[in-house]
Design a protein around this motif. Sequence first.
Motif, PDB file in Angstrom:
ATOM      1  N   VAL A 114       0.859  -1.183   0.000  1.00  0.00           N
ATOM      2  CA  VAL A 114       0.000   0.000   0.000  1.00  0.00           C
ATOM      3  C   VAL A 114       0.894   1.231   0.000  1.00  0.00           C
ATOM      4  O   VAL A 114       1.666   1.447   0.938  1.00  0.00           O
ATOM      5  CB  VAL A 114      -0.933   0.017   1.224  1.00  0.00           C
ATOM      6  N   THR A 144      -3.201   4.659  -2.184  1.00  0.00           N
ATOM      7  CA  THR A 144      -4.233   5.338  -1.397  1.00  0.00           C
ATOM      8  C   THR A 144      -4.101   6.842  -1.597  1.00  0.00           C
ATOM      9  O   THR A 144      -3.215   7.490  -1.051  1.00  0.00           O
ATOM     10  CB  THR A 144      -4.096   4.987   0.098  1.00  0.00           C
ATOM     11  N   ALA A 156      -9.012   3.065   6.306  1.00  0.00           N
ATOM     12  CA  ALA A 156      -9.023   2.750   4.872  1.00  0.00           C
ATOM     13  C   ALA A 156      -7.759   2.009   4.458  1.00  0.00           C
ATOM     14  O   ALA A 156      -7.809   1.095   3.621  1.00  0.00           O
ATOM     15  CB  ALA A 156      -9.183   4.029   4.059  1.00  0.00           C
ATOM     16  N   ILE A 157      -6.625   2.394   5.022  1.00  0.00           N
ATOM     17  CA  ILE A 157      -5.380   1.675   4.728  1.00  0.00           C
ATOM     18  C   ILE A 157      -5.491   0.229   5.199  1.00  0.00           C
ATOM     19  O   ILE A 157      -5.123  -0.718   4.479  1.00  0.00           O
ATOM     20  CB  ILE A 157      -4.177   2.369   5.407  1.00  0.00           C
ATOM     21  N   ALA A 216      -7.676  -1.659   2.908  1.00  0.00           N
ATOM     22  CA  ALA A 216      -6.980  -2.000   1.660  1.00  0.00           C
ATOM     23  C   ALA A 216      -6.066  -3.203   1.861  1.00  0.00           C
ATOM     24  O   ALA A 216      -5.934  -4.044   0.969  1.00  0.00           O
ATOM     25  CB  ALA A 216      -6.181  -0.801   1.170  1.00  0.00           C
ATOM     26  N   VAL A 237      -9.088   8.093  -0.935  1.00  0.00           N
ATOM     27  CA  VAL A 237      -9.366   8.076   0.503  1.00  0.00           C
ATOM     28  C   VAL A 237      -9.858   9.468   0.879  1.00  0.00           C
ATOM     29  O   VAL A 237      -9.109  10.339   1.329  1.00  0.00           O
ATOM     30  CB  VAL A 237      -8.132   7.658   1.311  1.00  0.00           C
TER      31      VAL A 237
END
Length: 299
Positions: free
Chosen positions: A110, A162, A208-209, A212, A224
Amino acid sequence: MNILITGGTGFIGSKLIELLKTDGHSITVLSRSESKIENGVHFVQWMHNDKKPEQDLTPPDAVVNLAGVSINEGNWSEEHQKKIYDSRMEATDELLRILSTLRQKPDVFVNASAVGIYPTSETHVYTESSPEIAHDFLGKTVHDWERKASKMKEYGTRVVYTRFGTVFGKGGGALPLIALPYKLFAGGPIGSGQQWISWVHVEDVARAIYFAITTPSIEGPVNVTAPAPVRMSDLGKAIGSVMHRPHWLPVPSIAMKLALGKKSKLVLEGQHVLPEKLNESEFNFKHPAIRPALATILE
């Protein structure tokens, strides 16, 4: 999971580590400071002389690359812009070198990114499928950063970019700059007031990370941003309301440019960005609306 993080001591990285620790993951942070174990996190020194951090690493299941000089710092002089750009390219090059030496490659990589990859506009709406790329400093920086990170695909690793919006939270991000006039009872419309702010709460950035990392169907660019972007004038009114301060004194664009130089772009221009992939994947935003989100930070 074993999770390797760069930029783990920063505004977003520290929030991410708190979240990962809560779920019991093993965390290693590549840091410029001396190697140590602190609060259950293994810090390994890198980017320092002839250090070979790969010798101290367990092959990670996931990697999160957040390393780079903050765009919210400095005056965006030519020298500072070079630091922002070079810090991301050099750190990512070194991270790719380290991972290339490991016998087992991560399942997912990521890489931090930003909505600055999209051109500024008061009328266009951008999603992850939008092909437009800005040709200014931020656009070039983000584009080149994503392209460099994409090299991890060569190992069969799932790569996610992201693209962070304007991150709000306590202790960092862009909000202190925007809210300062309101603290001084001098808040009001900035510039035209019609520029879009595609904002997001730092807690939702960390979530959100993590999402993912743990959602195999997600790859490529991921916006994001909160699902409800706002115009600058509406953001100002919300800040004034939460802080119980007036929203009355216009701040002309020329005043912001004189005070902030090229960095004034962060508040005078913007993009209307929607988190289409997160919405389609049924990601649950903890802070979807601007006023309640600001209340958790400013009250």
